[in-house]
Every structure is written in structure tokens, then in C-alpha cells.
Design an enzyme around this catalytic site. Sequence first.
Site, short mmCIF file in Angstrom:
data_model
loop_
_atom_site.label_atom_id
_atom_site.label_comp_id
_atom_site.label_asym_id
_atom_site.label_seq_id
_atom_site.Cartn_x
_atom_site.Cartn_y
_atom_site.Cartn_z
N PRO A 162 -11.26 -0.52 -6.67
CA PRO A 162 -9.86 -0.28 -6.32
C PRO A 162 -9.16 -1.59 -5.97
CG PRO A 162 -11.26 1.35 -5.30
CD PRO A 162 -12.18 0.33 -5.91
N GLU A 163 -7.98 -1.80 -6.57
CA GLU A 163 -7.23 -3.02 -6.32
C GLU A 163 -6.09 -2.73 -5.35
OE1 GLU A 163 -6.48 -5.65 -9.51
OE2 GLU A 163 -8.09 -4.87 -10.75
#
Length: 269
Positions: A2-3
Site C-alpha cells: 500500500p502506497e
Amino acid sequence: MPELPEVETSRRGIAPLIEGLLVSAVRVRQPLLRWPVSPELEQELVGQRILEVARRGKYLLLHTASGCLILHLGMSGSLRVLPTDTPAGKHDHLDVCLGERCLRLHDPRRFGAALWSSEPLRHPLLAGLGPEPLSDAFTAEYLQARLKGRSAAIKTLLMDSRLVVGVGNIYANEALFAAGIHPNRAGGRIGKARLQRLSLEVKQVLQRAIDQGGTTLRDFSRVDGRPGYFAQELKVYGRAGQPCPGCGQGIRQIRLGQRSSYYCPHCQH
């Protein structure tokens, strides 16, 4: 992994559901995450009120009057707000109970983290981080000063959290394409005008992703269970061999800093 947009989407999803609530219990089912969960976490957190859910880079910060719970989602982690009596699944490692509801950390690969700190911004994981890319501190002038004399590839530098925090692989590829900059160009050889364009495109690509709920990744779902849709708008990431949306030439793929990089050989230089 996840960014930043995925983490910000999670923050926006859980904040209105848990801010202002009192922690009634902490359930640690699996303490062996990326770093061990402190055995003192329950003692520190129970009885505290969640004052704010904030974000620093890819870390979520649950602030209380006495300290902060630092959460990281790792490679495959996610958060849900559920009724406290919801049965736990195999990979549900941590519950922060808030009366009738709980914040649950689900992390199949156990690369996430749940750490307590009385001074979170001085914590070793946060103290050396660069500015937020969406903040006023992230400017062409800042980039020019920090990149002066640097021979490393600009994409590698963009992903260095000491330069700017939270610009991961997907969004570095997309921002460099939008700015017309080759990912392998030396950071110190980019002029101020092009850095101005790059700082703007970093902000825009991240903001669009946040507005649309984050990029759809294999292991990521939004807090409400629906996937994000920004992946449908990616211009170069994951599109090796497909035509460039700008000029029609084939998108190419190279490896930079152990990560796949995608670019158009005509539009980026």
C-alpha cells in the site's frame, strides 16, 4: 505494498469512526509482526481516548493524550472498523477495542507494525523522513537544493523517504511520465523548470489517487471493502509493450534500485 494514497484512504475511512472514542481493550493475537508488538501496549493504550488519526508518509498515527500508536500496513495489511464481537480470522492480529466497535489489523504476511511511542515524530522510523509530497514544503526549490550534485537516478531518489516521504513505485513512475523525465536521468542534471513540473505532477498524481480511493492492488481493499479504481488510469506502470498514451510508441521496462520502472522512450528524456 500500500502506497501513500492507500494509507490516506484508510486514514480517511477510519478517522470519523474512531476519533473521540475511549480504548476499552487491546487484543494482541500475534505479536510477531515486522517488529514485535510491545507487551506494554495494552497498559499504555487502554483508557486513552483517540484524539486524532493522522498520517506521516505511509504510517498511520493514532494520537492520544499520553502517546501514539504507530501503525504500518506492510505488504498486505489493512484496517477495518467492526463490531467488537466480530470473530477474528486467521490473519487478524490486533484489535483496538473502543466500546462496541474495534479497529482490527489484518495482515497475512505480517510485514506490518503496531508500535507505541510517547514522542512519535522523534521515533527512529519517523524522525528522518523528508517533507510530505502534498505539502507546501515540497517545491522545485527544495528539490533543486537537495538534488544538487546527485548522480543517482531521479526515480530512485523520488522513492527515498529522506528526500520526500511516501512516493512509492507506482506513483513515481506515473509522475515522471507526466513530467516527461526519464526515470534513469541523474537527479542533479534536471533543471529548475523541469523540477517545477515534476513537483507539480507528483502532487497531482497522488491527489488524484487519493480522490479516487487509491490504486487497486492485489492485496488492498478500501475500508468499506470496495477496491480503488485509480489503476484504470495508469499511463505507464505495468504497461510494458503497450502503446504510450501520448505518442503511441511501446512502453519500456527497466530495473532501477531493484524495482521495475516503466517509461516512454519518446516522451521521457
